[in-house]
Design a protein around this motif. Structure first.
Motif, mmCIF file in Angstrom:
data_model
loop_
_atom_site.group_PDB
_atom_site.id
_atom_site.type_symbol
_atom_site.label_atom_id
_atom_site.label_comp_id
_atom_site.label_asym_id
_atom_site.label_seq_id
_atom_site.Cartn_x
_atom_site.Cartn_y
_atom_site.Cartn_z
ATOM 1 N N ALA A 97 -25.046 -0.959 6.398
ATOM 2 C CA ALA A 97 -24.430 -0.644 5.143
ATOM 3 C C ALA A 97 -23.198 -0.065 5.806
ATOM 4 O O ALA A 97 -23.113 0.769 6.361
ATOM 5 C CB ALA A 97 -25.172 0.132 4.056
ATOM 6 N N GLN A 98 -22.112 -0.335 4.928
ATOM 7 C CA GLN A 98 -20.546 0.027 5.151
ATOM 8 C C GLN A 98 -20.486 1.762 4.681
ATOM 9 O O GLN A 98 -21.483 1.798 3.528
ATOM 10 C CB GLN A 98 -19.370 -0.543 4.339
ATOM 11 N N ALA A 99 -20.176 2.421 5.516
ATOM 12 C CA ALA A 99 -20.033 3.782 4.681
ATOM 13 C C ALA A 99 -18.541 4.463 5.144
ATOM 14 O O ALA A 99 -17.903 4.018 5.605
ATOM 15 C CB ALA A 99 -20.615 4.714 6.149
ATOM 16 N N GLY A 100 -18.270 5.165 3.693
ATOM 17 C CA GLY A 100 -16.797 5.578 3.906
ATOM 18 C C GLY A 100 -16.209 4.950 2.308
ATOM 19 O O GLY A 100 -16.963 3.962 1.677
ATOM 20 N N GLU A 101 -15.208 5.518 2.091
ATOM 21 C CA GLU A 101 -14.550 5.153 0.972
ATOM 22 C C GLU A 101 -13.412 3.733 1.247
ATOM 23 O O GLU A 101 -12.584 3.815 2.010
ATOM 24 C CB GLU A 101 -13.457 6.145 0.330
ATOM 25 N N PRO A 102 -13.816 2.815 0.183
ATOM 26 C CA PRO A 102 -13.171 1.552 0.676
ATOM 27 C C PRO A 102 -11.690 1.569 0.326
ATOM 28 O O PRO A 102 -11.163 2.384 -0.694
ATOM 29 C CB PRO A 102 -13.761 0.305 -0.295
ATOM 30 N N THR A 103 -10.828 0.846 1.182
ATOM 31 C CA THR A 103 -9.429 0.800 0.662
ATOM 32 C C THR A 103 -9.204 -0.743 0.490
ATOM 33 O O THR A 103 -9.697 -1.465 1.268
ATOM 34 C CB THR A 103 -8.449 1.353 1.609
ATOM 35 N N LEU A 104 -8.265 -1.057 -0.150
ATOM 36 C CA LEU A 104 -7.938 -2.693 -0.343
ATOM 37 C C LEU A 104 -6.653 -3.331 0.313
ATOM 38 O O LEU A 104 -5.768 -2.410 0.473
ATOM 39 C CB LEU A 104 -7.860 -2.779 -1.738
ATOM 40 N N ALA A 105 -6.681 -4.494 0.502
ATOM 41 C CA ALA A 105 -5.605 -5.142 1.324
ATOM 42 C C ALA A 105 -5.461 -6.316 0.633
ATOM 43 O O ALA A 105 -5.397 -7.332 1.337
ATOM 44 C CB ALA A 105 -5.956 -5.286 2.704
ATOM 45 N N PRO A 106 -4.724 -6.337 -0.418
ATOM 46 C CA PRO A 106 -4.377 -7.533 -1.097
ATOM 47 C C PRO A 106 -3.299 -8.513 -0.247
ATOM 48 O O PRO A 106 -2.415 -7.926 0.492
ATOM 49 C CB PRO A 106 -3.935 -7.256 -2.507
ATOM 50 N N LYS A 107 -3.100 -9.657 -0.905
ATOM 51 C CA LYS A 107 -2.057 -10.568 -0.040
ATOM 52 C C LYS A 107 -0.749 -9.995 -0.379
ATOM 53 O O LYS A 107 -0.493 -9.364 -1.433
ATOM 54 C CB LYS A 107 -2.193 -12.034 -0.490
ATOM 55 N N LEU A 108 0.008 -10.162 0.679
ATOM 56 C CA LEU A 108 1.371 -9.473 0.556
ATOM 57 C C LEU A 108 2.432 -10.543 -0.002
ATOM 58 O O LEU A 108 2.097 -11.841 -0.034
ATOM 59 C CB LEU A 108 1.966 -9.182 1.967
ATOM 60 N N THR A 109 3.464 -9.943 -0.570
ATOM 61 C CA THR A 109 4.388 -10.945 -1.280
ATOM 62 C C THR A 109 5.673 -10.650 -0.544
ATOM 63 O O THR A 109 5.836 -9.575 0.112
ATOM 64 C CB THR A 109 4.591 -10.379 -2.871
ATOM 65 N N ILE A 110 6.910 -11.299 -0.842
ATOM 66 C CA ILE A 110 8.197 -11.223 -0.198
ATOM 67 C C ILE A 110 8.662 -9.498 -0.331
ATOM 68 O O ILE A 110 9.224 -9.127 0.132
ATOM 69 C CB ILE A 110 8.886 -12.329 -0.707
ATOM 70 N N ALA A 111 8.246 -9.283 -1.728
ATOM 71 C CA ALA A 111 9.043 -8.126 -1.886
ATOM 72 C C ALA A 111 8.287 -6.751 -0.888
ATOM 73 O O ALA A 111 8.700 -5.744 -0.930
ATOM 74 C CB ALA A 111 8.568 -7.464 -3.404
ATOM 75 N N ASP A 112 7.012 -7.202 -0.539
ATOM 76 C CA ASP A 112 6.502 -6.091 0.538
ATOM 77 C C ASP A 112 7.238 -5.934 1.763
ATOM 78 O O ASP A 112 7.182 -5.070 2.236
ATOM 79 C CB ASP A 112 4.978 -6.425 0.626
ATOM 80 N N GLY A 113 7.979 -6.870 2.017
ATOM 81 C CA GLY A 113 8.740 -7.029 3.230
ATOM 82 C C GLY A 113 10.012 -6.048 3.185
ATOM 83 O O GLY A 113 10.831 -6.086 4.038
ATOM 84 N N ALA A 114 10.354 -5.640 1.883
ATOM 85 C CA ALA A 114 11.811 -5.016 1.835
ATOM 86 C C ALA A 114 11.678 -3.534 2.582
ATOM 87 O O ALA A 114 10.896 -2.733 2.287
ATOM 88 C CB ALA A 114 12.089 -4.723 0.183
ATOM 89 N N LEU A 115 12.686 -3.257 3.418
ATOM 90 C CA LEU A 115 12.816 -2.036 4.211
ATOM 91 C C LEU A 115 13.373 -1.126 3.338
ATOM 92 O O LEU A 115 14.660 -1.219 2.916
ATOM 93 C CB LEU A 115 13.224 -2.181 5.655
ATOM 94 N N ASP A 116 12.844 0.154 3.420
ATOM 95 C CA ASP A 116 13.665 1.254 2.337
ATOM 96 C C ASP A 116 14.133 2.282 3.471
ATOM 97 O O ASP A 116 13.470 2.941 4.136
ATOM 98 C CB ASP A 116 12.669 1.956 1.484
ATOM 99 N N PHE A 117 15.443 2.302 3.732
ATOM 100 C CA PHE A 117 16.026 3.053 4.866
ATOM 101 C C PHE A 117 16.134 4.375 4.376
ATOM 102 O O PHE A 117 16.789 5.500 5.106
ATOM 103 C CB PHE A 117 17.319 2.681 5.035
#
Length: 309
Positions: A191-211
């Motif tokens: 069985a998997q052990a630990g707290e799950p984290t989620l990785a949903p599909k990325l969108t174009i907005a996720d590629g915006a770099l915040d300087f």
């Protein structure tokens, strides 16, 4: 065993080839339908479909694992289903159709980064260790017991595309090892052990770099969104794709300020700088950042979130 394989993009191909070369019989390959690619929108088979054709394997093309797909797959009488980045959910009754169910190669150390984009999210989050896992497919997303996994340090400077190619190649042997174990009756899943984290599909907005963020975080997002969905900045309201970048030199530049230092285009961040190597301005092709700089006709200041300019 009689194995049915489901997958679509390039990262699934190494596992398909490894299974085809094993002592097991790949009785069918399930992949998504041909998709229009390029400017001319030419219908093109998926990388898995192309590989299956080279290997002489029968192919089932479907965008949904519906009743028709279930019937076609069940008719192959598989002992085991293997899925690697197919791009669709396996539900009952298909989930139970093979005698041993389905196993899934997932490109993360579960339960961290369950979902469609585990490699991208791992890099964006700054993970320095990652891996791949083979688990028993269950109705809940990426939640099944794990048969085996591999761990590796994230190479310095690796983009999501680089890391995914490496994990796909290394994961192919992981898949065949688990299939061998299931056939021999020696495979054991935990069985998997630990707290799950989620990785949903990325969108174009996720590629915006915040300087405004520190340089290390800007570069984490750049690497995690390269090549897809693509990292980008903005200058004068126009999108600037960032195709290659690295850590920059020590320089006193405010966030988003551009400067040419020793023939290198450098951008200030909240802490430190990054060097832009290759960029693609709106409506133009990719070019060295220094060439782009020479053609600038506006203030060398990247837009920041909340700018009114």
């Amino acid at each position: 065993m009689r194995v049915v394989f489901a997958g679509t993009p390039d990262p699934a191909v190494p596992s398909l080839r490894a299974l085809a070369a094993s002592r097991h019989e790949v009785v069918g390959v399930v992949t998504r339908r041909d998709a229009p690619l390029g400017r001319k929108r030419v219908l093109t088979p998926s990388p898995v479909a192309a590989a299956a054709g080279e290997l002489g394997l029968p192919v089932i093309k479907t965008d949904r694992l519906d009743a028709d797909a279930t019937a076609a797959i069940s008719a192959l009488e598989p002992d085991l289903g293997v899925i690697v980045a197919y791009g669709g959910l396996v539900r009952e009754p298909l989930l139970s159709a093979p005698a041993h169910g389905w196993i899934n190669l997932h490109f993360s150390l579960l339960p961290r980064w369950r979902g469609a984009a585990p490699v991208q999210h791992a890099l964006i989050a700054g993970d320095r260790v990652t891996g791949a896992a083979v688990f028993q497919l269950v109705p809940e997303l990426d939640a099944g017991d794990v048969f085996d996994e591999l761990r590796s340090e994230v190479p310095a400077g690796a983009t999501a595309g680089d890391l995914l190619a490496t994990l796909a190649a290394d994961g192919a042997s992981l898949v065949t090892r688990v299939v061998d174990g299931i056939a021999a009756g020696t495979a054991r899943a935990v069985a998997q052990a630990g707290e799950p984290t989620l990785a949903p599909k990325l969108t174009i907005a996720d590629g915006a770099l915040d300087f405004r963020e520190p340089a290390v975080r800007v570069l984490d997002r750049f690497r995690g969104t390269t090549p897809e969905p693509g990292a980008h900045a903005s200058l004068g309201g126009q999108r600037l794709k960032v195709l290659a970048a690295t850590a920059g030199p020590d320089a006193d530049l405010p966030p988003g300020r551009l400067a040419l230092l020793d023939r290198s285009v450098v951008a200030g961040t909240g802490e430190g700088t990054i060097e832009l190597l290759t960029v693609q301005p709106a409506g133009k092709g990719a070019m060295p950042a220094a060439d782009w700089w020479r053609g600038l006709r506006q203030e060398p200041q990247l837009d920041l979130p909340g700018d009114d300019r």
